[in-house]
Design an enzyme around this catalytic site. Sequence first.
Site, PDB file in Angstrom:
ATOM      1  N   LYS A  87     -10.272   0.346  -1.914  1.00 20.31           N
ATOM      2  CA  LYS A  87     -10.144   0.165  -0.319  1.00 20.31           C
ATOM      3  C   LYS A  87     -10.431   1.401   0.484  1.00 20.31           C
ATOM      4  CE  LYS A  87      -6.499  -1.171   3.108  1.00 20.31           C
ATOM      5  NZ  LYS A  87      -5.247  -1.749   3.203  1.00 20.31           N
TER       6      LYS A  87
ATOM      7  N   ASP B  24       0.955  -1.138  -0.209  1.00 24.98           N
ATOM      8  CA  ASP B  24      -0.197  -0.196   0.161  1.00 24.98           C
ATOM      9  C   ASP B  24       0.797   1.109   0.044  1.00 24.98           C
ATOM     10  OD1 ASP B  24      -1.803  -2.190   0.474  1.00 24.98           O
ATOM     11  OD2 ASP B  24      -2.776  -0.891   1.758  1.00 24.98           O
TER      12      ASP B  24
ATOM     13  N   LYS C  57      -6.813   3.604  -2.844  1.00 23.58           N
ATOM     14  CA  LYS C  57      -7.138   3.510  -1.425  1.00 23.58           C
ATOM     15  C   LYS C  57      -7.456   4.948  -0.910  1.00 23.58           C
ATOM     16  CE  LYS C  57      -4.844   2.132   2.816  1.00 23.58           C
ATOM     17  NZ  LYS C  57      -3.696   1.239   3.611  1.00 23.58           N
TER      18      LYS C  57
HETATM   19  O1  G3H Z   1      -4.664   1.377   6.048  1.00 19.28           O
HETATM   20  C1  G3H Z   1      -5.343   1.563   6.976  1.00 19.28           C
HETATM   21  C2  G3H Z   1      -5.413   2.538   8.000  1.00 19.28           C
HETATM   22  O2  G3H Z   1      -4.207   3.181   8.280  1.00 19.28           O
HETATM   23  C3  G3H Z   1      -6.150   2.206   9.207  1.00 19.28           C
HETATM   24  O3  G3H Z   1      -6.454   3.575   9.798  1.00 19.28           O
HETATM   25  P1  G3H Z   1      -7.325   3.367  11.178  1.00 19.28           P
HETATM   26  O4  G3H Z   1      -6.350   3.088  12.370  1.00 19.28           O
HETATM   27  O5  G3H Z   1      -7.957   4.547  11.239  1.00 19.28           O
HETATM   28  O6  G3H Z   1      -8.226   2.188  10.941  1.00 19.28           O
END
Ligand code: G3H
Length: 235
Positions: free
Chosen positions: A195, A104, A166
């Site tokens: 995503k 990612d 994403k």
């Molecule tokens: O890629 C995913 C994010 O970094 C997750 O973020 P989060 O901690 O707000 O779920």
Amino acid sequence: MQCECCGDEAGRFAPESLARYIDHTLLKPEAAVSDIERVCDEAAAHHFASVCVNPSYAALVAKRLRGSSVTPCCVIGFPFGTHTPEAKAAETAQAVADGVMEVDMVLNVGAVKSGDWGLVERDIMAVVKAAGNAGVKVILETCLLTDEEKVHACEIAKRSGASFVKTSTGYSVGGATPHDVALMRKTVGPGMGVKASGGIRTYEDAVAMLQAGANRLGCSAGIKIIEGKTGTEGY
Ligand SMILES: O=C[C@H](O)COP(=O)(O)O
């Protein structure tokens, strides 16, 4: 009532049905080996889509998830996307050598704001090339972009050979929204992944993103979400 996303007759996802959309994520800088191992074991037990970690843990997750249904994944150029294309390519090559099957990467947001779309494209293409057979998700950091910039970034990610766009890193203020997910899905069409990530804390948040057009969710509160509780994880 039948759920539009999963066909569940009760209208709700069973935990394992929702888990298969979720990248179980731990990107906190203070995460220790034991935390990463726990996340891997949770992901294997619940059949999450992937475990997403920082690059220094790429080899650990690849080893820990071996033999499970869960894809090892790490972030690239995280969290700000400000690295050069060469640095992102080198980080990607190392992560793939360490065994991840998805990366990612964070978009060069400053290049977008400068109108340097050539650099945006070179940056993504450098990672796609270095990734080889590993899937590449391009994190737009949507809360920093205009809708026009989001659309253009999606178009470039698609033609550069990325497999997903994403929404967010979870680090900037403002995460995934149904509006952004729907815009991204409309732009890339049905053949590319979208995503939603950043700030997804509840079962309802997760389902709203799927209904808006996401087919993957990045969540640090994945366990709470699939259990129908409210997570407090995040940065
Ligand atoms: O890629 C995913 C994010 O970094 C997750 O973020 P989060 O901690 O707000 O779920």
